[in-house]
Scaffold this motif. Structure first.
Motif, mmCIF file in Angstrom:
data_model
loop_
_atom_site.group_PDB
_atom_site.id
_atom_site.type_symbol
_atom_site.label_atom_id
_atom_site.label_comp_id
_atom_site.label_asym_id
_atom_site.label_seq_id
_atom_site.Cartn_x
_atom_site.Cartn_y
_atom_site.Cartn_z
ATOM 1 N N THR A 1 -4.649 17.139 12.685
ATOM 2 C CA THR A 1 -3.275 16.870 12.359
ATOM 3 C C THR A 1 -3.054 15.681 12.221
ATOM 4 O OG1 THR A 1 -3.042 19.513 12.737
ATOM 5 C CG2 THR A 1 -1.230 17.943 12.914
ATOM 6 N N ALA A 2 -2.372 14.989 11.595
ATOM 7 C CA ALA A 2 -1.631 13.427 11.801
ATOM 8 C C ALA A 2 -1.081 13.312 10.886
ATOM 9 C CB ALA A 2 -3.185 12.722 12.512
ATOM 10 N N VAL A 3 -0.359 11.510 10.938
ATOM 11 C CA VAL A 3 0.341 11.008 10.092
ATOM 12 C C VAL A 3 -1.136 10.339 9.797
ATOM 13 C CG1 VAL A 3 1.656 8.971 9.330
ATOM 14 C CG2 VAL A 3 1.971 11.505 11.248
ATOM 15 N N TYR A 4 -1.768 10.043 8.490
ATOM 16 C CA TYR A 4 -3.000 8.945 7.942
ATOM 17 C C TYR A 4 -2.359 7.909 6.905
ATOM 18 C CZ TYR A 4 -6.304 12.740 9.446
ATOM 19 O OH TYR A 4 -7.104 13.487 10.208
ATOM 20 N N GLY B 1 0.020 1.014 4.570
ATOM 21 C CA GLY B 1 0.944 1.830 3.846
ATOM 22 C C GLY B 1 2.191 2.472 5.505
ATOM 23 N N ARG B 2 3.084 2.939 4.606
ATOM 24 C CA ARG B 2 4.229 4.005 5.092
ATOM 25 C C ARG B 2 3.198 5.285 5.772
ATOM 26 N NH1 ARG B 2 10.305 3.546 2.595
ATOM 27 N NH2 ARG B 2 10.134 1.220 2.008
ATOM 28 N N GLY B 3 2.143 5.750 5.128
ATOM 29 C CA GLY B 3 1.928 6.880 6.123
ATOM 30 C C GLY B 3 2.234 8.692 5.132
ATOM 31 N N THR B 4 1.276 9.098 5.442
ATOM 32 C CA THR B 4 1.125 10.651 5.129
ATOM 33 C C THR B 4 0.788 11.587 5.665
ATOM 34 O OG1 THR B 4 1.010 11.973 2.865
ATOM 35 C CG2 THR B 4 -0.676 10.555 3.439
ATOM 36 N N GLN B 5 1.805 12.906 5.971
ATOM 37 C CA GLN B 5 1.236 13.587 7.727
ATOM 38 C C GLN B 5 0.460 14.523 6.585
ATOM 39 O OE1 GLN B 5 2.734 14.303 10.125
ATOM 40 N NE2 GLN B 5 1.101 16.277 10.283
ATOM 41 N N VAL B 6 -0.954 14.958 7.415
ATOM 42 C CA VAL B 6 -1.925 15.821 6.818
ATOM 43 C C VAL B 6 -1.514 16.895 8.195
ATOM 44 C CG1 VAL B 6 -4.335 16.441 6.829
ATOM 45 C CG2 VAL B 6 -3.205 14.145 5.577
ATOM 46 N N GLN C 1 -2.495 8.387 13.227
ATOM 47 C CA GLN C 1 -2.030 9.000 14.521
ATOM 48 C C GLN C 1 -1.908 9.997 14.813
ATOM 49 O OE1 GLN C 1 2.015 6.796 14.435
ATOM 50 N NE2 GLN C 1 1.047 6.814 16.461
ATOM 51 N N LEU C 2 -2.755 10.888 15.721
ATOM 52 C CA LEU C 2 -2.219 11.939 15.935
ATOM 53 C C LEU C 2 -1.033 12.038 16.893
ATOM 54 C CD1 LEU C 2 -5.482 11.811 15.299
ATOM 55 C CD2 LEU C 2 -5.385 13.869 17.230
ATOM 56 N N PRO C 3 -0.089 13.314 16.821
ATOM 57 C CA PRO C 3 0.927 13.599 18.191
ATOM 58 C C PRO C 3 0.532 13.255 19.373
ATOM 59 C CG PRO C 3 0.542 15.830 16.818
ATOM 60 C CD PRO C 3 -1.054 14.294 15.914
ATOM 61 N N GLY C 4 1.572 11.908 20.044
ATOM 62 C CA GLY C 4 1.417 11.350 21.295
ATOM 63 C C GLY C 4 0.527 10.844 21.812
ATOM 64 N N LEU D 1 0.845 -1.219 -0.211
ATOM 65 C CA LEU D 1 0.588 -0.303 -0.290
ATOM 66 C C LEU D 1 0.838 0.964 -0.028
ATOM 67 C CD1 LEU D 1 -2.615 -0.672 2.510
ATOM 68 C CD2 LEU D 1 -3.073 -1.220 0.106
ATOM 69 N N VAL D 2 0.714 2.132 -0.847
ATOM 70 C CA VAL D 2 0.955 3.419 -1.104
ATOM 71 C C VAL D 2 0.760 4.707 -1.050
ATOM 72 C CG1 VAL D 2 3.259 4.592 -2.439
ATOM 73 C CG2 VAL D 2 3.386 2.231 -2.227
ATOM 74 N N GLU D 3 0.811 5.671 0.193
ATOM 75 C CA GLU D 3 -0.306 6.396 0.282
ATOM 76 C C GLU D 3 0.455 7.698 -0.654
ATOM 77 O OE1 GLU D 3 -0.522 4.896 4.188
ATOM 78 O OE2 GLU D 3 1.428 5.268 3.027
ATOM 79 N N SER D 4 -0.334 9.059 -0.678
ATOM 80 C CA SER D 4 0.547 9.955 -1.442
ATOM 81 C C SER D 4 -1.130 11.205 -0.881
ATOM 82 C CB SER D 4 0.402 9.709 -3.283
ATOM 83 O OG SER D 4 -1.119 9.849 -3.213
ATOM 84 N N GLY D 5 -0.539 12.575 -1.401
ATOM 85 C CA GLY D 5 -1.480 13.810 -0.927
ATOM 86 C C GLY D 5 -1.638 14.269 0.162
ATOM 87 N N GLY D 6 -1.073 14.324 1.493
ATOM 88 C CA GLY D 6 -1.191 14.219 2.717
ATOM 89 C C GLY D 6 -0.467 15.783 1.855
ATOM 90 N N GLY D 7 -0.951 16.748 3.201
ATOM 91 C CA GLY D 7 0.039 18.419 2.808
ATOM 92 C C GLY D 7 -0.275 19.218 4.148
ATOM 93 N N LEU D 8 -0.009 20.453 4.205
ATOM 94 C CA LEU D 8 -0.551 21.592 4.843
ATOM 95 C C LEU D 8 -1.529 22.315 4.597
ATOM 96 C CD1 LEU D 8 0.049 23.896 7.311
ATOM 97 C CD2 LEU D 8 1.273 25.101 5.742
#
Length: 124
Positions: free
Chosen positions: A93-96, A115-120, A39-42, A4-11
């Motif tokens: 805000t999390a890694v999805y 997948g490895r995750g993508t940051q939002v 996964q939210l921070p912490g 599984l490979v994610e894409s599309g995260g960002g600010l």
């Protein structure tokens, strides 16, 4: 094992939208349930949304905090799953992570494939 490979995260600013995409390879996609965790921070990883396999009708399920704002869908020709996220807030805000399992029930607690995750990041 399915890859599984994610894409599309960002600010994005609060109130904005993003669409995450995930490409699956190495398995029988139409038999495969798909989902998104974050996964939210912490915090521990939590289920955001999931969709049953194509052969069982692509039924969807959402965590309460995302109902009405997020939409999961799948393209069974392209072997892809999407997460459309609208009205994003800083607490999103999390890694999805894109996830998958041949069991919809297991997908909701302990998916076999990740997948490895993508940051939002949602911030002004």
């Amino acid at each position: 094992q399915v890859q599984l490979v994610e894409s599309g995260g960002g600010l994005v600013q609060p109130g904005g939208s993003l669409r995450l995409s995930c490409t699956a390879s190495g398995g029988v996609f139409n038999n495969y349930a798909m989902g998104w965790y974050r996964q939210l921070p912490g915090k521990q990883r939590e289920l955001v949304a999931r969709i049953t396999s194509a052969i069982t009708g692509s039924r969807t399920d959402y965590v309460d905090s995302t109902k009405g704002r997020f939409r999961i869908s799948r393209d069974n020709v392209k072997n892809m799953v999407y997460l459309q996220m609208n009205n994003l807030q800083p607490e999103d805000t999390a890694v999805y992570f894109c996830t998958g399992d041949y069991s919809f029930a297991t997908l909701g607690v302990n998916p076999a494939d990740w997948g490895r995750g993508t940051q939002v990041t949602v911030s002004s």
